[in-house]
Design a protein around this motif. Structure first.
Motif, mmCIF file in Angstrom:
data_model
loop_
_atom_site.group_PDB
_atom_site.id
_atom_site.type_symbol
_atom_site.label_atom_id
_atom_site.label_comp_id
_atom_site.label_asym_id
_atom_site.label_seq_id
_atom_site.Cartn_x
_atom_site.Cartn_y
_atom_site.Cartn_z
ATOM 1 N N MET A 1 8.176 -3.628 4.570
ATOM 2 C CA MET A 1 7.026 -3.098 3.871
ATOM 3 C C MET A 1 6.269 -4.267 3.254
ATOM 4 N N GLU A 5 1.527 -2.588 0.225
ATOM 5 C CA GLU A 5 1.987 -1.231 0.521
ATOM 6 C C GLU A 5 3.045 -0.810 -0.491
ATOM 7 N N ASN A 8 1.304 -0.094 -3.771
ATOM 8 C CA ASN A 8 0.595 1.186 -3.692
ATOM 9 C C ASN A 8 1.567 2.359 -3.793
ATOM 10 N N GLN A 9 2.701 2.259 -3.107
ATOM 11 C CA GLN A 9 3.701 3.319 -3.174
ATOM 12 C C GLN A 9 4.276 3.427 -4.588
ATOM 13 N N HIS A 12 1.711 5.061 -6.784
ATOM 14 C CA HIS A 12 1.616 6.483 -6.464
ATOM 15 C C HIS A 12 2.754 7.255 -7.123
ATOM 16 N N GLN A 13 3.952 6.715 -7.023
ATOM 17 C CA GLN A 13 5.100 7.369 -7.648
ATOM 18 C C GLN A 13 4.977 7.363 -9.169
#
Length: 85
Positions: A1, A5, A8-9, A12-13
């Protein structure tokens, strides 16, 4: 990853965990969280999965070569002992 990315993940979480009232702070808070996360990750000694896999392959080849050289050395030592006898 890739690092972006992953961040961003992560964000988001984090947004999913934050209460709706805190989300009202909007994009300014998200930008500050992103900057803080980037700064924290930059301080860590992280590598990408591709870099890790590449180094793991190099290490495997090095180990195999070392084993071959050890076997070759053992054979040469036996030959040398046989000649001295």
């Amino acid at each position: 990853m890739r690092p972006n990315e992953f961040i961003n993940q992560f964000l988001h979480q984090l947004n999913n965990v934050i209460t709706p009232g805190a989300e009202a702070l909007g994009s300014d808070m998200q930008q500050k969280l992103r900057a803080a996360a980037l700064a924290a990750f930059d301080k860590l000694d992280l590598v990408t999965r591709d870099e890790f896999d590449a180094q793991q392959a190099v290490l495997k080849r090095s180990r195999e070569k070392l084993e071959q050289l050890e076997q070759q050395l053992a054979r040469l030592e036996v030959q040398l002992e046989d000649r001295q006898d």
